[in-house]
Design a protein around this motif. Structure first.
Motif, mmCIF file in Angstrom:
data_model
loop_
_atom_site.group_PDB
_atom_site.id
_atom_site.type_symbol
_atom_site.label_atom_id
_atom_site.label_comp_id
_atom_site.label_asym_id
_atom_site.label_seq_id
_atom_site.Cartn_x
_atom_site.Cartn_y
_atom_site.Cartn_z
ATOM 1 N N TYR A 51 4.168 -7.346 -8.603
ATOM 2 C CA TYR A 51 2.865 -6.797 -8.952
ATOM 3 C C TYR A 51 2.042 -7.838 -9.716
ATOM 4 O O TYR A 51 2.586 -8.621 -10.502
ATOM 5 C CB TYR A 51 3.006 -5.551 -9.815
ATOM 6 C CG TYR A 51 3.636 -4.368 -9.126
ATOM 7 C CD1 TYR A 51 3.985 -4.407 -7.782
ATOM 8 C CD2 TYR A 51 3.886 -3.185 -9.824
ATOM 9 C CE1 TYR A 51 4.559 -3.315 -7.156
ATOM 10 C CE2 TYR A 51 4.468 -2.090 -9.209
ATOM 11 C CZ TYR A 51 4.803 -2.158 -7.878
ATOM 12 O OH TYR A 51 5.367 -1.078 -7.267
ATOM 13 N N THR A 52 0.730 -7.830 -9.504
ATOM 14 C CA THR A 52 -0.151 -8.784 -10.174
ATOM 15 C C THR A 52 -1.490 -8.140 -10.486
ATOM 16 O O THR A 52 -1.772 -7.007 -10.069
ATOM 17 C CB THR A 52 -0.393 -10.041 -9.305
ATOM 18 O OG1 THR A 52 -1.098 -9.642 -8.119
ATOM 19 C CG2 THR A 52 0.907 -10.726 -8.927
ATOM 20 N N LEU A 53 -2.329 -8.921 -11.177
ATOM 21 C CA LEU A 53 -3.712 -8.515 -11.445
ATOM 22 C C LEU A 53 -4.673 -9.136 -10.441
ATOM 23 O O LEU A 53 -5.888 -9.183 -10.668
ATOM 24 C CB LEU A 53 -4.120 -8.891 -12.868
ATOM 25 C CG LEU A 53 -3.918 -7.822 -13.962
ATOM 26 C CD1 LEU A 53 -4.813 -6.623 -13.721
ATOM 27 C CD2 LEU A 53 -2.473 -7.400 -14.077
ATOM 28 N N ASP A 54 -4.156 -9.596 -9.290
ATOM 29 C CA ASP A 54 -5.026 -10.020 -8.199
ATOM 30 C C ASP A 54 -5.839 -8.825 -7.714
ATOM 31 O O ASP A 54 -5.454 -7.662 -7.902
ATOM 32 C CB ASP A 54 -4.193 -10.559 -7.023
ATOM 33 C CG ASP A 54 -3.495 -11.867 -7.342
ATOM 34 O OD1 ASP A 54 -4.158 -12.761 -7.882
ATOM 35 O OD2 ASP A 54 -2.289 -11.984 -7.050
ATOM 36 N N SER A 55 -6.951 -9.120 -7.064
ATOM 37 C CA SER A 55 -7.723 -8.049 -6.445
ATOM 38 C C SER A 55 -7.033 -7.629 -5.153
ATOM 39 O O SER A 55 -6.478 -8.465 -4.428
ATOM 40 C CB SER A 55 -9.150 -8.524 -6.148
ATOM 41 O OG SER A 55 -9.948 -7.445 -5.689
ATOM 42 N N VAL A 56 -7.065 -6.350 -4.888
ATOM 43 C CA VAL A 56 -6.443 -5.834 -3.670
ATOM 44 C C VAL A 56 -7.443 -4.933 -2.962
ATOM 45 O O VAL A 56 -8.174 -4.167 -3.603
ATOM 46 C CB VAL A 56 -5.125 -5.087 -3.982
ATOM 47 C CG1 VAL A 56 -5.363 -3.909 -4.902
ATOM 48 C CG2 VAL A 56 -4.433 -4.621 -2.698
ATOM 49 N N TYR A 57 -7.497 -5.051 -1.646
ATOM 50 C CA TYR A 57 -8.395 -4.212 -0.833
ATOM 51 C C TYR A 57 -7.551 -3.392 0.130
ATOM 52 O O TYR A 57 -6.756 -3.942 0.902
ATOM 53 C CB TYR A 57 -9.376 -5.077 -0.056
ATOM 54 C CG TYR A 57 -10.128 -4.309 1.033
ATOM 55 C CD1 TYR A 57 -10.888 -3.193 0.718
ATOM 56 C CD2 TYR A 57 -10.051 -4.703 2.370
ATOM 57 C CE1 TYR A 57 -11.560 -2.480 1.697
ATOM 58 C CE2 TYR A 57 -10.722 -4.002 3.359
ATOM 59 C CZ TYR A 57 -11.474 -2.895 3.016
ATOM 60 O OH TYR A 57 -12.125 -2.194 3.995
ATOM 61 N N ILE A 58 -7.711 -2.067 0.076
ATOM 62 C CA ILE A 58 -6.923 -1.159 0.904
ATOM 63 C C ILE A 58 -7.867 -0.207 1.646
ATOM 64 O O ILE A 58 -8.492 0.664 1.027
ATOM 65 C CB ILE A 58 -5.920 -0.351 0.061
ATOM 66 C CG1 ILE A 58 -4.981 -1.296 -0.706
ATOM 67 C CG2 ILE A 58 -5.113 0.586 0.945
ATOM 68 C CD1 ILE A 58 -4.022 -0.584 -1.628
ATOM 69 N N PRO A 59 -7.986 -0.348 2.970
ATOM 70 C CA PRO A 59 -8.818 0.581 3.746
ATOM 71 C C PRO A 59 -8.002 1.764 4.274
ATOM 72 O O PRO A 59 -6.785 1.640 4.487
ATOM 73 C CB PRO A 59 -9.308 -0.296 4.905
ATOM 74 C CG PRO A 59 -8.179 -1.260 5.123
ATOM 75 C CD PRO A 59 -7.521 -1.483 3.778
ATOM 76 N N THR A 60 -8.663 2.870 4.468
ATOM 77 C CA THR A 60 -8.045 4.050 5.072
ATOM 78 C C THR A 60 -8.851 4.456 6.299
ATOM 79 O O THR A 60 -10.081 4.572 6.231
ATOM 80 C CB THR A 60 -7.995 5.228 4.080
ATOM 81 O OG1 THR A 60 -7.153 4.883 2.982
ATOM 82 C CG2 THR A 60 -7.452 6.485 4.750
ATOM 83 N N VAL A 61 -8.153 4.647 7.402
ATOM 84 C CA VAL A 61 -8.782 5.147 8.627
ATOM 85 C C VAL A 61 -8.472 6.637 8.715
ATOM 86 O O VAL A 61 -7.312 7.043 8.795
ATOM 87 C CB VAL A 61 -8.259 4.412 9.876
ATOM 88 C CG1 VAL A 61 -8.882 4.992 11.137
ATOM 89 C CG2 VAL A 61 -8.556 2.917 9.776
ATOM 90 N N VAL A 62 -9.516 7.439 8.651
ATOM 91 C CA VAL A 62 -9.351 8.895 8.602
ATOM 92 C C VAL A 62 -8.945 9.414 9.978
ATOM 93 O O VAL A 62 -9.625 9.157 10.987
ATOM 94 C CB VAL A 62 -10.653 9.574 8.143
ATOM 95 C CG1 VAL A 62 -10.486 11.087 8.116
ATOM 96 C CG2 VAL A 62 -11.054 9.053 6.766
ATOM 97 N N ALA A 63 -7.840 10.136 10.010
ATOM 98 C CA ALA A 63 -7.375 10.724 11.268
ATOM 99 C C ALA A 63 -8.299 11.875 11.668
ATOM 100 O O ALA A 63 -8.630 12.725 10.837
ATOM 101 C CB ALA A 63 -5.947 11.235 11.124
ATOM 102 N N PRO A 64 -8.742 11.910 12.918
ATOM 103 C CA PRO A 64 -9.589 13.026 13.343
ATOM 104 C C PRO A 64 -8.807 14.333 13.363
ATOM 105 O O PRO A 64 -7.596 14.333 13.598
ATOM 106 C CB PRO A 64 -10.044 12.626 14.749
ATOM 107 C CG PRO A 64 -9.010 11.667 15.227
ATOM 108 C CD PRO A 64 -8.510 10.947 14.008
#
Length: 418
Positions: A235-248
């Motif tokens: 684990y770190t204090l780096d920036s993290v980007y997490i996308p979510t694709v919404v299931a229809p």
């Protein structure tokens, strides 16, 4: 003077010291008010370092097992350094020493930068965009007045499996492709066509003008600071980007069938997803009837009315009435559980919906007949009516001939029993 973090729990500071010309050896001991409470508590002393410098030279003092400091307002700390030819005389921050001297001053404490966790969400197949950001803390090394900032002369770096990489794109099989603008921090995620759910995400690292990076780990159990990046093993204090694709989601549309007495009726309830796409039953994801107890089955018999059966692979429902039944039937519920995409591990994501087949009453008026071509009641299936409402088959029968060529099959008037 500036206090530097050497490793987790370890801090170092360098001072000028000399043993002088008489003793030939001296001992240096430092104390830092790490908790900023105005006193030198137990555990706030460094190691005792021996020096034989006859002229002033650098001596590095090290503090071990110090709780990680994350209070970014504590940029200045009280510091005491003692030197003596007798190590025992300077074992504590206070007390009599027969040789040497003591100096009190304020030292600078620097802090490494931090990145946040960034999330977005979008529909299946939709490209998502966001921005990773970073925050620097404290002041520039050896400068109490100049505010520390992120070093924009260094490009941001993707971190893969704990290692910094120069690539600005990263494709995760089964999920999609990330693109990083390494000078602005703009990120784009293009999902694979069938992917739904929360993606693994990417890690982005930056540096401040003191040269410290966001790739450090907060001791959350001690100081309560959460590591933004928790998608890799360290684990770190780096920036993290997490996308979510919404299931229809999917929904069903009811359908109504009609027919003559003792003639089988068919109907197919339809299903669509929340993006407007048609969803159909298949051999892999069959449609089923739902009985009165909620069980799934291919056949349901209702006493006094008839039997409903379903073709699971097409969703077509057939209602076979008992010979004597007329009127409005009870109807039957059809359920479809089908895949609306695949998750990050490649497993199908399932959604369920129901629809109802309503069966209208069967006509028992023998003066009216069904269409000889389509075998369904004329009023329901045929847009043109040859006979007026209430007329019976009779003298005007020849008038059908003028419509046969145009419509290619014979119609009879609709039944007034409906």
């Amino acid at each position: 003077m500036t206090l530097h973090k050497a490793t987790d729990g370890t801090y170092q500071i360098s001072v000028l010291a000399t043993a002088g010309e008489t003793s030939g050896v001296a001992y240096v001991h430092g104390f830092i008010d790490f908790n900023n409470n105005g006193v030198f508590d137990e555990g706030e002393g460094s190691d005792i370092v021996e020096t034989t410098n006859s002229e002033p030279g650098l001596v590095t003092l090290t503090w071990s097992d110090i709780p990680q400091s994350v209070d970014t307002s504590a940029t200045q700390l009280g510091f005491r350094v003692r030197i003596s030819s007798n190590a025992a005389d300077i074992a504590e921050a206070t007390g009599l020493a027969f040789t040497g001297e003591v100096e009190d001053t304020t030292i600078q404490q620097t802090f490494p930068p931090r990145g946040p966790k960034v999330t977005t969400s979008g529909n299946k197949g939709e490209t998502q965009t966001s921005q990773v950001t970073f925050t620097a803390y404290g002041q520039i090394d050896y400068d109490f007045t100049t505010v520390n900032t992120i070093d924009t002369s260094k490009v941001y770096k993707l971190v893969v499996d704990g290692n910094e990489v120069d690539d600005t794109t990263l494709t995760v099989a089964g999920q999609g492709t990330y693109t990083l603008n390494n000078t602005t921090g703009a990120v784009t995620f293009t999902p694979e066509a069938d992917f739904v759910g929360t993606a693994t995400g990417i890690v982005v690292r930056a540096w401040d003008k003191n040269g410290a990076s966001t790739g450090w780990t907060a001791d959350t159990a001690t100081n309560g600071l959460e590591n933004a990046q928790q998608i890799q093993s360290t684990y770190t204090l780096d920036s993290v980007y997490i996308p979510t694709v919404v299931a229809p989601t999917i929904s069903g549309k009811d359908v109504t069938s009609t027919g003559l007495q003792n003639v089988a009726q068919t109907g197919t309830p339809t299903f669509t997803d929340s993006n407007g796409n048609a969803v159909a039953a298949s051999a892999t994801y069959p449609a089923k009837l739902v009985d009165s107890e909620g069980n799934l089955t291919d056949s349901i018999t209702i006493d006094g009315e008839g039997t409903y059966t379903i073709d699971p692979s097409t969703g077509v429902v057939t209602f076979t009435t008992v010979e004597t039944f007329t009127g409005v039937a009870t109807g039957v519920t059809v359920q479809l559980e089908t895949s609306v995409g695949t998750d990050e591990d490649g497993y199908p994501v399932l959604e369920t919906a129901t629809a109802t087949l309503h069966s209208n009453g069967s006509c028992n008026n023998t003066n009216y007949r069904r269409c000889e071509h389509c075998s369904n009641h004329c009023y329901r299936r045929c847009s043109n009516r040859i006979y007026r409402y209430g007329d019976k088959l009779g003298s005007d029968f020849p008038s059908l001939n003028q419509h046969r060529h145009q419509l290619n099959h014979i119609f009879y008037r609709f039944c007034n029993a409906y």
